[in-house]
Design an enzyme around this catalytic site. Structure first.
Site, PDB file in Angstrom:
ATOM      1  N   ASN A 100       0.871  -1.172   0.000  1.00 43.72           N
ATOM      2  CA  ASN A 100       0.000   0.000   0.000  1.00 43.72           C
ATOM      3  C   ASN A 100       0.909   1.221   0.000  1.00 43.72           C
ATOM      4  O   ASN A 100       1.781   1.322   0.850  1.00 43.72           O
ATOM      5  CB  ASN A 100      -0.877  -0.036   1.264  1.00 43.72           C
ATOM      6  CG  ASN A 100      -1.598   1.274   1.542  1.00 43.72           C
ATOM      7  OD1 ASN A 100      -1.890   1.584   2.678  1.00 43.72           O
ATOM      8  ND2 ASN A 100      -1.878   2.035   0.535  1.00 43.72           N
ATOM      9  N   GLU A 482     -19.623  21.560  -0.817  1.00 41.16           N
ATOM     10  CA  GLU A 482     -19.771  20.159  -0.404  1.00 41.16           C
ATOM     11  C   GLU A 482     -20.888  19.483  -1.215  1.00 41.16           C
ATOM     12  O   GLU A 482     -20.759  18.326  -1.613  1.00 41.16           O
ATOM     13  CB  GLU A 482     -20.052  20.099   1.112  1.00 41.16           C
ATOM     14  CG  GLU A 482     -20.346  18.731   1.689  1.00 41.16           C
ATOM     15  CD  GLU A 482     -19.267  17.683   1.472  1.00 41.16           C
ATOM     16  OE1 GLU A 482     -18.149  18.019   1.060  1.00 41.16           O
ATOM     17  OE2 GLU A 482     -19.566  16.502   1.701  1.00 41.16           O
ATOM     18  N   GLU A 489     -18.827  13.217  -6.987  1.00 43.64           N
ATOM     19  CA  GLU A 489     -18.243  11.960  -6.488  1.00 43.64           C
ATOM     20  C   GLU A 489     -19.078  10.746  -6.861  1.00 43.64           C
ATOM     21  O   GLU A 489     -18.550   9.737  -7.290  1.00 43.64           O
ATOM     22  CB  GLU A 489     -18.181  11.998  -4.944  1.00 43.64           C
ATOM     23  CG  GLU A 489     -16.941  12.594  -4.347  1.00 43.64           C
ATOM     24  CD  GLU A 489     -16.975  12.557  -2.818  1.00 43.64           C
ATOM     25  OE1 GLU A 489     -15.981  12.152  -2.226  1.00 43.64           O
ATOM     26  OE2 GLU A 489     -18.003  12.940  -2.205  1.00 43.64           O
ATOM     27  N   HIS A 505     -19.014  36.738 -12.317  1.00 47.42           N
ATOM     28  CA  HIS A 505     -17.608  36.835 -12.733  1.00 47.42           C
ATOM     29  C   HIS A 505     -17.165  35.604 -13.511  1.00 47.42           C
ATOM     30  O   HIS A 505     -15.984  35.262 -13.508  1.00 47.42           O
ATOM     31  CB  HIS A 505     -16.718  37.059 -11.513  1.00 47.42           C
ATOM     32  CG  HIS A 505     -17.014  38.337 -10.807  1.00 47.42           C
ATOM     33  ND1 HIS A 505     -16.826  39.569 -11.390  1.00 47.42           N
ATOM     34  CD2 HIS A 505     -17.545  38.580  -9.581  1.00 47.42           C
ATOM     35  CE1 HIS A 505     -17.200  40.512 -10.542  1.00 47.42           C
ATOM     36  NE2 HIS A 505     -17.659  39.935  -9.440  1.00 47.42           N
ATOM     37  N   LYS A 604     -11.863   5.595   0.107  1.00 45.72           N
ATOM     38  CA  LYS A 604     -12.272   6.295   1.320  1.00 45.72           C
ATOM     39  C   LYS A 604     -11.081   6.785   2.135  1.00 45.72           C
ATOM     40  O   LYS A 604     -11.157   7.798   2.812  1.00 45.72           O
ATOM     41  CB  LYS A 604     -13.139   5.367   2.179  1.00 45.72           C
ATOM     42  CG  LYS A 604     -13.741   6.088   3.349  1.00 45.72           C
ATOM     43  CD  LYS A 604     -15.075   5.571   3.717  1.00 45.72           C
ATOM     44  CE  LYS A 604     -15.742   6.465   4.721  1.00 45.72           C
ATOM     45  NZ  LYS A 604     -16.250   7.705   4.113  1.00 45.72           N
TER      46      LYS A 604
HETATM   47  C1  G6P Z   1     -11.129  10.776   0.266  1.00 48.56           C
HETATM   48  C2  G6P Z   1     -12.569  10.442   0.600  1.00 48.56           C
HETATM   49  C3  G6P Z   1     -13.320  11.726   0.944  1.00 48.56           C
HETATM   50  C4  G6P Z   1     -12.605  12.467   2.073  1.00 48.56           C
HETATM   51  C5  G6P Z   1     -11.133  12.735   1.740  1.00 48.56           C
HETATM   52  C6  G6P Z   1     -10.372  13.211   2.959  1.00 48.56           C
HETATM   53  O1  G6P Z   1     -11.051  11.492  -0.916  1.00 48.56           O
HETATM   54  O2  G6P Z   1     -13.186   9.808  -0.479  1.00 48.56           O
HETATM   55  O3  G6P Z   1     -14.641  11.410   1.339  1.00 48.56           O
HETATM   56  O4  G6P Z   1     -13.252  13.681   2.302  1.00 48.56           O
HETATM   57  O5  G6P Z   1     -10.513  11.506   1.313  1.00 48.56           O
HETATM   58  O6  G6P Z   1     -10.336  12.162   3.877  1.00 48.56           O
HETATM   59  P1  G6P Z   1     -10.237  12.295   5.433  1.00 48.56           P
HETATM   60  O7  G6P Z   1     -10.268  10.878   5.918  1.00 48.56           O
HETATM   61  O8  G6P Z   1      -8.917  12.943   5.720  1.00 48.56           O
HETATM   62  O9  G6P Z   1     -11.388  13.096   5.903  1.00 48.56           O
END
Ligand code: G6P
Length: 609
Positions: A100, A482, A489, A505, A604
């Protein structure tokens, strides 16, 4: 961002390795694989493109029996999603590696190995590690030493699980930048990117630290730190259960998690309040002195968490009169940062493992910040462990890749932070009033959730749309951002969020009958300004969808659809108005037929830069 599971036992571990992978699918889902050393001492591998379910099917048809193995679910960094690029990667028939992260110097290493006669079958950086392991093992004839030599040659961030048929009684784990835990069993031990993979198998975990190499045997775990010194790391007892990660009556985790928000907010409130105020321990028992001294705040985060930070800025400046700076983590870490005296450094993250946010925290710790606070949903995560203080959001396990309940509980934590910092700007009575407002918040969300069916009907409008624009002003501007992020997404519709005043603008040029324009319009000081901006859209034939309360005076019409929201206080409005936008994205994604919980190309937990 790629999930690793490993096991060494006296029982067959195949099913366990695959079960663990299913729970790590939130980290990546474009391909999956498993390698085991079977009872005849041979290395056996199965790999499939696509979701873990396909690997399970393949395993059913071609089962492998063995007591040592590694498995992997992938989020592609190098090479397209394809069976040949799926992990584990092997060198010959001896060594298998799961990985990873990203090896930044893999091209140089690959060239050297190629010159030495190694053949490459994939486009991944990981195959380089497998061959390098083989090469070092040839030189040293010592599996552990070879792994140490390899780790010393790799640049970048990575977590590795390695097995070797020539030394079949050990599993080697390496952590450098990407998360990895060792699970402790009885006469068996495990490895995983996240403890959730091993729920039901063990509750005892060692969180490896950067530079650690673990030599995992059935009955013994030996850990070496970055200097090669044998070291004892604490054992943590996890209270994780996997109940929350089943769908129940819901079709998707995202919908379930949207509907869990009132409960998540109630639980988070319950852990953070005393009778009339924020509990002094809400941000950690030792945070009091630091918060009292704070005269500036810097918040750093990514994605949805960054939107939470943008909203927090309004709250902190309005309630506490403290300047607040907000930055995307991947930008913060490569900028010459000037730290004002007495600045509190805050990170926000649902996963607690986002590589850029973690790197920003590590950088901040070398600078002159007053202290580092994290707002996070995973108590055992790297961000929580490495920060000075933590506010734990009690959203529970969030499975859907698009963050929902983690976001609204983050907002709650940030509003509580603003109230705590407002020690000299709001009096006791005002604080008590604010706390009362927060106590009512879960009920307000319950009310909004009743709009679900109405919003579902609205989603039809988006069936053939390619673009959408989200507008808000003030505290609602990050809510619009958001809303746009959620829609893109999971429905793959191109969406942008704009402060409504900025419409003229540039984005106004895009508005026509094919462009739905969604506005969040609670009645507040900026409403009249926003209404003028909406007129600009109407005048150009745009289709308006407005979320507004009755006091706003915005009425349904031919070119305007109004969804009636409960009238709420301006301070909590961003949390309340987030929810219908989550529902809208969800129902649009249903119409589009996308994989709601596992949208393409996303993961995620983003543990690579
Ligand atoms: C990924 C996830 C998002 C999240 C972002 C930041 O892109 O898909 O849903 O907002 O990471 O992740 P975190 O765990 O730091 O909030």
């Amino acid at each position: 961002m790629c999930g690793i599971v490993g096991a060494i036992s006296q029982r067959d571990v195949g099913k366990l390795l695959l079960e663990g992978l299913k729970r790590l699918e939130y980290r990546g889902y474009d391909s999956a694989g498993i390698s085991m050393i079977n009872h005849q001492g041979q290395l056996c591998r199965l790999r499939t493109q696509g979701r873990v379910a396909k690997l399970l099917e393949s395993f059913e048809k071609n089962p492998i029996a063995g007591t040592l193995g590694i498995s992997h679910t992938r989020w592609a960094t190098h090479g397209i999603p394809h069976e040949r690029n799926a992990h584990p990667h092997q060198s010959g028939d001896d060594i298998a590696v799961v990985h990873n992260g990203i090896v930044e110097n893999f091209e140089t290493l690959r060239d050297q190995l190629f010159q030495s006669g190694y053949i490459f079958h994939s486009e991944t950086d990981t195959e380089t590690i497998a061959h390098l392991m083989h090469c070092e093992f040839q030189k040293t004839d010592d599996f552990l030493k070879a792994a140490k030599n390899v780790a010393g040659q790799l640049k970048g961030a990575f977590a590795l699980g390695i097995i070797n048929v020539k030394d079949p009684d050990r599993l080697i784990a390496v952590r450098c930048g990407s998360p990895l835990v060792v699970g402790i069993g009885i006469e068996e031990n495990f490895l995983a990117s996240d403890p959730i993979a091993l729920v039901g198998v063990t509750q005892q975990f060692i969180f490896l630290e950067d530079g650690d190499i673990a030599d995992v045997k059935r009955d013994k775990i030996t850990i070496y730190d970055k200097h090669g010194k044998e070291i004892t790391r604490d054992i943590h007892i996890s209270e994780l259960t996997y109940d929350s990660a089943s769908l129940g009556e819901y079709r998707h985790f995202m919908l379930k998690e949207i509907f869990e928000q009132p409960e998540a907010l109630r639980t988070t409130l319950g852990c953070s309040l005393n009778e009339n105020d924020v509990s002094p321990d809400a941000f950690g028992v030792e945070s009091k002195a630091c918060l009292e001294k704070t005269s500036h705040v810097t918040i750093v985060a990514c994605g949805t968490s960054h939107h939470a930070a943008m909203i927090a800025r309004y709250w902190i400046e309005e309630l506490a009169h403290i300047p607040c700076q907000v930055e995307i983590a991947s930008e913060f870490r490569y900028r010459h940062v000037i730290v004002q005296p007495n600045t509190l450094f805050v990170t926000i993250s649902q996963s607690g493992e986002t590589a850029d946010t973690l790197a920003a925290l590590r950088l901040a710790k070398e600078m002159d910040y007053l202290g580092a606070l994290t707002i996070c949903n995973v108590p055992a995560s790297s961000l929580v462990r490495e920060s000075d203080f933590a506010f734990i959001t009690r959203a529970g396990v969030e499975v859907g890749v698009a963050s929902t309940k983690a976001f609204t509980t983050q907002l709650l934590g940030l509003l509580l932070l603003a109230v705590t910092l407002a020690r000299s700007t709001i009096d006791k009575k005002q604080r008590a009033k604010l706390i009362q407002l927060l106590r009512e918040l879960p009920d307000e969300i319950d009310e909004v959730l009743k709009l679900s069916e109405r919003i579902r009907e609205l989603a039809d409008l988006f069936a053939n749309k390619q673009h959408a624009l989200f507008l808000g002003r003030g505290l609602q501007y990050p809510v619009a951002l958001e809303g746009a992020l959620k829609l893109k997404e999971i429905s793959y519709i191109h969406a942008e969020g704009y402060p409504a005043g900025e419409l003229k603008h540039g984005p106004l040029a895009l508005v026509d009958k094919n462009m739905p324009v969604i506005a969040v319009a609670p009645s507040n000081d900026l409403l009249e300004k926003l209404k003028s901006n909406l007129q600009e859209v109407r005048a150009r034939g745009g289709q308006l969808i407005v979320f507004a309360d009755t006091q706003s005076g915005i009425k349904n019409g031919d070119d305007i659809i109004t969804i009636e929201m409960p009238k709420v206080d301006n301070l909590i409005a961003p949390i309340v108005y987030t929810v219908p936008l989550q529902l809208l994205s969800y129902y649009v994604a249903l119409i589009k037929g996308t994989d709601v919980d596992h949208p393409r190309n996303l993961a995620k937990s983003v543990t690579v830069e």
